[in-house]
Design an enzyme around this catalytic site. Sequence first.
Site, PDB file in Angstrom:
ATOM      1  N   ASN A 153       9.607   1.119 -14.387  1.00  0.00           N
ATOM      2  CA  ASN A 153       7.186   1.814 -13.801  1.00  0.00           C
ATOM      3  C   ASN A 153       6.745   2.219 -14.645  1.00  0.00           C
ATOM      4  O   ASN A 153       7.141   4.155 -14.384  1.00  0.00           O
ATOM      5  CB  ASN A 153       7.805   1.732 -11.944  1.00  0.00           C
ATOM      6  CG  ASN A 153       5.780   2.214 -11.469  1.00  0.00           C
ATOM      7  OD1 ASN A 153       5.193   2.653 -12.425  1.00  0.00           O
ATOM      8  ND2 ASN A 153       6.301   1.754 -10.461  1.00  0.00           N
ATOM      9  N   ARG A 211       6.681  -3.114 -14.181  1.00  0.00           N
ATOM     10  CA  ARG A 211       5.854  -3.240 -13.123  1.00  0.00           C
ATOM     11  C   ARG A 211       4.334  -3.304 -14.244  1.00  0.00           C
ATOM     12  O   ARG A 211       4.912  -1.905 -14.779  1.00  0.00           O
ATOM     13  CB  ARG A 211       5.739  -2.099 -12.113  1.00  0.00           C
ATOM     14  CG  ARG A 211       4.815  -1.783 -11.063  1.00  0.00           C
ATOM     15  CD  ARG A 211       4.577  -0.831 -10.980  1.00  0.00           C
ATOM     16  NE  ARG A 211       3.063  -0.682  -9.856  1.00  0.00           N
ATOM     17  CZ  ARG A 211       2.328   0.027 -10.032  1.00  0.00           C
ATOM     18  NH1 ARG A 211       2.186   1.608 -10.304  1.00  0.00           N
ATOM     19  NH2 ARG A 211       1.225   0.073  -8.520  1.00  0.00           N
ATOM     20  N   HIS A 258      -0.868  -3.219  -6.005  1.00  0.00           N
ATOM     21  CA  HIS A 258       0.595  -3.358  -4.465  1.00  0.00           C
ATOM     22  C   HIS A 258       1.059  -4.211  -4.300  1.00  0.00           C
ATOM     23  O   HIS A 258       1.944  -4.892  -3.021  1.00  0.00           O
ATOM     24  CB  HIS A 258       0.405  -2.221  -2.383  1.00  0.00           C
ATOM     25  CG  HIS A 258      -0.109  -1.236  -3.845  1.00  0.00           C
ATOM     26  ND1 HIS A 258      -1.179  -0.859  -2.383  1.00  0.00           N
ATOM     27  CD2 HIS A 258       0.348  -0.182  -4.356  1.00  0.00           C
ATOM     28  CE1 HIS A 258      -1.160   0.618  -2.815  1.00  0.00           C
ATOM     29  NE2 HIS A 258      -0.868   0.722  -3.581  1.00  0.00           N
ATOM     30  N   ASN A 316      -0.317   7.593  -0.632  1.00  0.00           N
ATOM     31  CA  ASN A 316      -1.913   8.354  -1.406  1.00  0.00           C
ATOM     32  C   ASN A 316      -2.228   7.319  -1.498  1.00  0.00           C
ATOM     33  O   ASN A 316      -3.725   7.564  -1.324  1.00  0.00           O
ATOM     34  CB  ASN A 316      -0.969   9.188  -2.493  1.00  0.00           C
ATOM     35  CG  ASN A 316      -2.139   9.942  -2.742  1.00  0.00           C
ATOM     36  OD1 ASN A 316      -2.936  10.682  -2.246  1.00  0.00           O
ATOM     37  ND2 ASN A 316      -2.341   9.530  -4.189  1.00  0.00           N
ATOM     38  N   ARG A 334      -8.574   8.909  -2.829  1.00  0.00           N
ATOM     39  CA  ARG A 334      -9.363   7.676  -3.178  1.00  0.00           C
ATOM     40  C   ARG A 334     -10.575   7.662  -2.028  1.00  0.00           C
ATOM     41  O   ARG A 334      -9.834   7.637  -0.792  1.00  0.00           O
ATOM     42  CB  ARG A 334      -8.770   6.539  -3.482  1.00  0.00           C
ATOM     43  CG  ARG A 334      -8.470   6.519  -4.712  1.00  0.00           C
ATOM     44  CD  ARG A 334      -8.026   5.001  -5.319  1.00  0.00           C
ATOM     45  NE  ARG A 334      -7.285   4.971  -6.366  1.00  0.00           N
ATOM     46  CZ  ARG A 334      -5.563   4.921  -6.465  1.00  0.00           C
ATOM     47  NH1 ARG A 334      -5.467   4.662  -5.238  1.00  0.00           N
ATOM     48  NH2 ARG A 334      -4.694   5.040  -7.719  1.00  0.00           N
ATOM     49  N   ASP A 382      -1.854  15.128   1.731  1.00  0.00           N
ATOM     50  CA  ASP A 382      -0.851  14.781   2.442  1.00  0.00           C
ATOM     51  C   ASP A 382      -0.659  15.538   3.267  1.00  0.00           C
ATOM     52  O   ASP A 382      -1.010  16.285   3.909  1.00  0.00           O
ATOM     53  CB  ASP A 382       0.465  15.987   1.905  1.00  0.00           C
ATOM     54  CG  ASP A 382       1.727  15.594   2.205  1.00  0.00           C
ATOM     55  OD1 ASP A 382       1.971  15.044   3.350  1.00  0.00           O
ATOM     56  OD2 ASP A 382       2.392  15.642   1.132  1.00  0.00           O
ATOM     57  N   GLU A 396      10.235  -2.099  -3.797  1.00  0.00           N
ATOM     58  CA  GLU A 396       9.408  -2.595  -5.018  1.00  0.00           C
ATOM     59  C   GLU A 396      10.282  -2.820  -6.546  1.00  0.00           C
ATOM     60  O   GLU A 396      10.064  -4.056  -6.756  1.00  0.00           O
ATOM     61  CB  GLU A 396       8.224  -1.310  -5.077  1.00  0.00           C
ATOM     62  CG  GLU A 396       7.485  -1.787  -4.223  1.00  0.00           C
ATOM     63  CD  GLU A 396       6.543  -1.002  -4.431  1.00  0.00           C
ATOM     64  OE1 GLU A 396       4.706  -1.227  -5.273  1.00  0.00           O
ATOM     65  OE2 GLU A 396       6.080   0.464  -4.072  1.00  0.00           O
TER      66      GLU A 396
END
Length: 394
Positions: A11, A86, A175, A205, A235, A277, A380
């Site tokens: 990734n 990925r 995702h 996150n 975001r 966080d 993943e």
Amino acid sequence: MSLANPTLVLNCGSSSIKYALISEDGGSRIEGLAEGLGNPEARIKHKNLEGEATIIDIPNGVHADALKVILEDLIKEHKPVVVGHRVVHGGDKFKSATVIDEEVLSTIEALTSLAPLHNPANAAGIQAINAIYPDLPQVAIFDTAFHQTMPEYAYRYAVPKNLYTEHQIRRYGFHGTSHAFVSNRASQLTDAKGVHGWVVAHLGNGCSATAVYDGKSLDTSMGITPLEGLMMGTRSGDVDPSLHIHLNRTLGLSLDEVDTLLNKKSGLLGVSGISNDMRNLEAADKEGSADARLALDMFAYRTAKYLLSLTAALPEFTGIAFTGGVGENAVEMRADIIKHLKHLGAKIDTTKNDKLMRGAEGSFHAEDSSIELWVIPTDEEYQIASESRAVLGL
């Protein structure tokens, strides 16, 4: 101890490489993270088969340098049979795992306009493997591929048709590997009969939610970019589309400045002014911070609102599966989200909910809940490894 016929999962980010070497049966793995690439502080954090950690400094090393160390030093006795990458954006061309050749690589690079921060790094990882092991098969697993089963009425924007037909302006979703893994795992765990319909809440996150029916994505929260949808760490999620022009007219912000504001300075960080966080915000809330409390309340409400909306996509609704760093560990946040789902008849078992964290898997719905509630840690890397092997018939 050697891993038989392992799969290497990569990734690649703009300045990092997350990697895992996974055994054929998925039961054993070596993993690590190369971070700070291109900087004097570049280093690799590596864990061997026994879980022992090592740090290797590679000052100013780039992707190719890091992969050379990983392949030729750290995992040299476990040569992989395939590399699964990925890749964030596959546009509407790639609908499943795809063996990488020159044409596929060129297409990944051409899709940079849709994922300018991610696809170039993904391509760099592919090129680096080509340089070291040119005969090693490589497979691309696209974040967007899982969502290619969405119906047109779900993925189209209400904008002029030519923007879609000529410029591929549509909702793609992200995702995908996480939503695929978690929904499949939920269907393995449930005792519910028949075809299952899940809303998967990937909360970290970065956050997204997906309606999955019979293993297929029918709608999702993210759009042409990962900014659309849920409130996230930095975001904003959904905002009025005219906010860009409003901020330009009133504050003189450029498009790039607004883009940075919405992607990197908003969400939990922007509302709280403290942190992206959730653990820090929960601590600040206990100390009386009104801004931290507001950020947490907004996150819970906006997530629940999206989860409710996505049930409209499902012919049958079995339940909700939570995953991601927040979904797996934020006990109070899960409870707060469920409180907003009262019209669904969702009820939690508080004792079960309190125990589900730090990698634990299980249900936390009460016996009289109308829907099932699960926490399922995502994997993943395993999903990418499985899809990579499957497309090659391994």
